[in-house]
Design a protein around this motif. Structure first.
Motif, mmCIF file in Angstrom:
data_model
loop_
_atom_site.group_PDB
_atom_site.id
_atom_site.type_symbol
_atom_site.label_atom_id
_atom_site.label_comp_id
_atom_site.label_asym_id
_atom_site.label_seq_id
_atom_site.Cartn_x
_atom_site.Cartn_y
_atom_site.Cartn_z
ATOM 1 N N ILE A 174 0.843 -1.198 0.000
ATOM 2 C CA ILE A 174 0.000 0.000 0.000
ATOM 3 C C ILE A 174 0.876 1.245 0.000
ATOM 4 O O ILE A 174 0.706 2.147 -0.824
ATOM 5 C CB ILE A 174 -0.947 0.021 1.216
ATOM 6 C CG1 ILE A 174 -2.013 -1.069 1.091
ATOM 7 C CG2 ILE A 174 -1.621 1.385 1.364
ATOM 8 C CD1 ILE A 174 -2.916 -1.208 2.300
ATOM 9 N N ARG A 175 1.840 1.299 0.897
ATOM 10 C CA ARG A 175 2.620 2.536 1.079
ATOM 11 C C ARG A 175 3.533 2.845 -0.102
ATOM 12 O O ARG A 175 3.651 4.003 -0.522
ATOM 13 C CB ARG A 175 3.445 2.410 2.369
ATOM 14 C CG ARG A 175 2.595 2.458 3.642
ATOM 15 C CD ARG A 175 3.300 1.805 4.817
ATOM 16 N NE ARG A 175 3.381 0.356 4.634
ATOM 17 C CZ ARG A 175 4.359 -0.410 5.126
ATOM 18 N NH1 ARG A 175 5.347 0.148 5.810
ATOM 19 N NH2 ARG A 175 4.334 -1.711 4.935
ATOM 20 N N GLN A 176 4.191 1.825 -0.675
ATOM 21 C CA GLN A 176 5.114 2.098 -1.786
ATOM 22 C C GLN A 176 4.394 2.624 -3.027
ATOM 23 O O GLN A 176 4.788 3.639 -3.590
ATOM 24 C CB GLN A 176 5.956 0.851 -2.093
ATOM 25 C CG GLN A 176 7.047 1.080 -3.129
ATOM 26 C CD GLN A 176 6.681 0.416 -4.459
ATOM 27 O OE1 GLN A 176 5.511 0.199 -4.753
ATOM 28 N NE2 GLN A 176 7.690 0.095 -5.249
ATOM 29 N N PRO A 177 3.291 1.983 -3.497
ATOM 30 C CA PRO A 177 2.589 2.574 -4.632
ATOM 31 C C PRO A 177 1.942 3.919 -4.301
ATOM 32 O O PRO A 177 1.820 4.784 -5.179
ATOM 33 C CB PRO A 177 1.550 1.509 -5.008
ATOM 34 C CG PRO A 177 1.452 0.609 -3.841
ATOM 35 C CD PRO A 177 2.780 0.646 -3.155
ATOM 36 N N PRO A 433 1.342 -0.131 12.594
ATOM 37 C CA PRO A 433 0.660 0.723 11.620
ATOM 38 C C PRO A 433 1.633 1.723 11.005
ATOM 39 O O PRO A 433 2.538 2.228 11.682
ATOM 40 C CB PRO A 433 -0.400 1.440 12.456
ATOM 41 C CG PRO A 433 0.190 1.496 13.840
ATOM 42 C CD PRO A 433 0.996 0.229 13.985
ATOM 43 N N ALA A 434 1.458 2.014 9.716
ATOM 44 C CA ALA A 434 2.337 2.950 9.014
ATOM 45 C C ALA A 434 1.556 3.605 7.891
ATOM 46 O O ALA A 434 0.610 3.023 7.348
ATOM 47 C CB ALA A 434 3.571 2.227 8.469
ATOM 48 N N ILE A 435 1.963 4.803 7.533
ATOM 49 C CA ILE A 435 1.234 5.555 6.516
ATOM 50 C C ILE A 435 2.205 6.279 5.591
ATOM 51 O O ILE A 435 3.285 6.701 6.016
ATOM 52 C CB ILE A 435 0.279 6.583 7.187
ATOM 53 C CG1 ILE A 435 -0.714 7.177 6.182
ATOM 54 C CG2 ILE A 435 1.054 7.689 7.890
ATOM 55 C CD1 ILE A 435 -1.834 7.973 6.845
ATOM 56 N N ASN A 436 1.839 6.377 4.329
ATOM 57 C CA ASN A 436 2.559 7.228 3.383
ATOM 58 C C ASN A 436 1.777 8.514 3.182
ATOM 59 O O ASN A 436 0.554 8.498 2.999
ATOM 60 C CB ASN A 436 2.720 6.547 2.025
ATOM 61 C CG ASN A 436 3.323 7.503 0.987
ATOM 62 O OD1 ASN A 436 4.524 7.732 0.972
ATOM 63 N ND2 ASN A 436 2.475 8.105 0.138
ATOM 64 N N VAL A 437 2.503 9.634 3.229
ATOM 65 C CA VAL A 437 1.932 10.941 2.927
ATOM 66 C C VAL A 437 2.834 11.617 1.900
ATOM 67 O O VAL A 437 4.063 11.635 2.072
ATOM 68 C CB VAL A 437 1.837 11.825 4.191
ATOM 69 C CG1 VAL A 437 1.137 13.139 3.875
ATOM 70 C CG2 VAL A 437 1.107 11.093 5.304
ATOM 71 N N GLY A 449 7.396 10.194 -1.206
ATOM 72 C CA GLY A 449 6.560 9.842 -0.066
ATOM 73 C C GLY A 449 7.301 9.837 1.260
ATOM 74 O O GLY A 449 8.446 9.408 1.351
ATOM 75 N N LEU A 450 6.597 10.309 2.281
ATOM 76 C CA LEU A 450 7.057 10.294 3.670
ATOM 77 C C LEU A 450 6.346 9.167 4.388
ATOM 78 O O LEU A 450 5.126 9.020 4.278
ATOM 79 C CB LEU A 450 6.704 11.637 4.317
ATOM 80 C CG LEU A 450 6.654 11.715 5.851
ATOM 81 C CD1 LEU A 450 8.056 11.674 6.421
ATOM 82 C CD2 LEU A 450 5.922 12.982 6.283
ATOM 83 N N GLN A 451 7.088 8.335 5.132
ATOM 84 C CA GLN A 451 6.484 7.259 5.919
ATOM 85 C C GLN A 451 6.529 7.611 7.408
ATOM 86 O O GLN A 451 7.570 8.016 7.935
ATOM 87 C CB GLN A 451 7.217 5.931 5.704
ATOM 88 C CG GLN A 451 6.636 4.788 6.540
ATOM 89 C CD GLN A 451 7.292 3.447 6.267
ATOM 90 O OE1 GLN A 451 6.632 2.435 6.132
ATOM 91 N NE2 GLN A 451 8.615 3.435 6.191
ATOM 92 N N LEU A 452 5.387 7.436 8.064
ATOM 93 C CA LEU A 452 5.293 7.580 9.510
ATOM 94 C C LEU A 452 4.870 6.235 10.090
ATOM 95 O O LEU A 452 4.027 5.538 9.512
ATOM 96 C CB LEU A 452 4.273 8.652 9.886
ATOM 97 C CG LEU A 452 4.589 10.076 9.405
ATOM 98 C CD1 LEU A 452 3.377 10.982 9.605
ATOM 99 C CD2 LEU A 452 5.806 10.634 10.130
#
Length: 486
Positions: A174-177, A433-437, A449-452
């Protein structure tokens, strides 16, 4: 248009669900021949569902939270009566007799299925190039990959073909794309969202999550899909908090950890590093304290993953034997030959490669040296995170070492392709849990993209920090002109 804004327009009668659905179907018609985000567009069902929403509004009924929102679903989530192929010849004609838990919850909340999206075959890949039905393309530059394995879901949101979508994340899918396509992509805590009806890749790593154009919309979708499911024994029973309320909290005083190993990783593009550090500075300007932290085994995650994930895949994919369902070779004499030929013809090269790796790692004489050792390292990775979270509230890293690469760039080098998930895999290994912004663009106009990352079940904190950064930086308002991105 965000989900909250749309809900207001629908309730005030300023736009109908049918109008919004038709707008997105027209967008698909205009751009998807080039992007190939979708494997199947469910236009007739979408219009019928939209008409029901409009009839309910006209009757004065209370509308559910996602009423009339056009959604795209990664084609490894079962949808009753609609093909679920996993982008594989093995399941090309498979029509599930049941609905996955997450999609069932979306439809109960009023969401509208607009189509099923393309992916790397059985979610094994980082570019959507392994799809048996052809790759998806990046809306920012169709000569670049959209990432993977949920490339179709990310591209569909980025190109305005749907309001939001669902994907699955086993090692960063999810985060990479999301990073490559310039959208928000959220991987929840392992077990926060039910996996029932998700076609299994690696069962101890797989997690379902949303793609959206904003953190607020990601919170809206998570609010609907999160929560206990008795049909999934790994689904957590913890109560679901109000994710939307968390968005309004300030971040002043929070400690943000910059993971040292990530910013020193081999292959990290200098433009990516600079953009992510600028995002960290933005959080500092909002009152966060920046702290350098070390997770010594962070970069060991990728080697660990490529033992554990293929091992679990080799077991999960053993069910595709040409007997019960799925592709069956008609050119075999014996049962054993039929099974062997069905798997050889039904699975693509990358899936076969991972099955072979996993089978080898689990074989007699090697299971202790590879699989058991990988599980031990996995525990150490989790302990590194635990230690880091005694010092900080949230961790910050780049999402991907590079921006979207060209098609075929890693075709002859699977290891180079695997490195695309270097920075996302550790969160999966630890179940966090992790998110791309989106946090910027490179010189070619491609998103960065920034990952948190936060601790287990700390999605409210994760969304809080991501939303505050997004609102302060407003990166997508400064985006360069792109041919297909609206």
């Amino acid at each position: 248009m965000g989900i909250a804004e749309w809900r207001g327009q629908l309730e005030r009668g300023e736009m109908s669900a049918r109008e919004l659905t038709d707008q997105h179907l027209a967008r698909i018609e205009a751009v998807d021949a080039e992007l190939h985000s979708f494997l199947e567009v469910t236009a007739e069902r979408a219009r019928a569902d939209a008409d029901r929403i409009d009839a309910a509004r006209a009757a004065g009924d209370t509308l559910p939270p996602l009423a009339g929102v056009p959604l795209a679903i990664k084609d490894n989530l079962c949808t009753k009566g609609i093909r679920t192929t996993c982008s594989s010849r093995m399941l090309e004609h498979f029509v599930p007799p049941y609905e996955s838990t997450v999609t069932e919850r979306l439809w109960q909340a009023g969401g509208i299925l607009i189509g099923k999206t393309n992916l790397d075959e059985f979610a094994m890949g980082s570019s959507t190039e392994t799809s048996a039905f052809g790759p998806s393309r990046n809306p920012w530059n169709p000569e670049r990959v959209p990432g993977g394995s949920s490339g179709g879901s990310a591209a569909a949101v980025a190109a305005g073909e749907c309001v939001a979508s669902l994907g699955s994340d086993t090692g960063g899918s999810i985060r990479q794309p999301a990073a490559f396509c310039g959208v928000v992509g959220l991987k929840p805590t392992y077990g926060r969202v039910s996996r029932w009806g998700l076609v299994a890749f690696a069962s101890s790593l797989d997690q379902v999550g949303p793609f959206s154009t904003s953190v607020a919309d990601a919170a809206e979708l998570l609010q609907v899909i999160a929560g206990e499911d008795r049909r999934d024994g790994t689904c957590l029973k913890a109560p679901v908090p109000d994710y939307r309320a968390a968005l309004q909290k300030p971040v002043k005083g929070l400690r943000v950890g910059l993971v040292k190993e990530c910013f020193e990783a081999d292959g990290l593009d200098p433009q990516v590093k600079a953009s992510v550090l600028a995002a960290a500075a933005q959080l500092e300007a909002l009152g966060c304290e920046l702290v350098e932290v070390s997770c010594p085994r962070f970069n060991d995650g990728i080697a660990t993953y490529y033992v554990i994930a293929p091992s679990e895949a080799s077991a999960n994919l053993a069910r595709y034997d040409g007997v019960k369902y799925g592709y069956r070779s008609e050119q075999a004499g014996s049962l054993a030959e039929m099974t062997a030929r069905s798997r050889a013809e039904g699975f693509g090269d990358e899936v076969q490669r991972r099955i072979l790796i996993g089978t080898y790692a689990l074989s007699a004489g090697y299971v202790d040296a590879y699989y058991k050792k990988a599980q031990q390292v996995r525990t150490l990775i989790r302990r590194d995170f635990d230690a880091a979270f005694t010092k900080v509230d949230v961790l910050l890293t780049p999402t991907s070492p590079t921006t979207a690469f060209r098609f075929g760039a890693h075709a002859e080098d699977p290891l180079a392709m695997y490195l695309a998930d270097l920075l996302t895999i550790p969160a999966n290994m630890a179940g966090l849990p992790a998110i791309n912004v989106p946090c910027g663009f490179d010189d070619s106009g491609l998103p960065i993209g920034l990952q948190l990352i936060t601790g287990v079940l700390e999605e409210p904190l994760l969304l809080q920090v991501a939303h505050n950064y997004e609102q302060a930086a407003r990166v997508m308002e400064k985006r360069p002109v792109a041919a297909l991105v609206p």
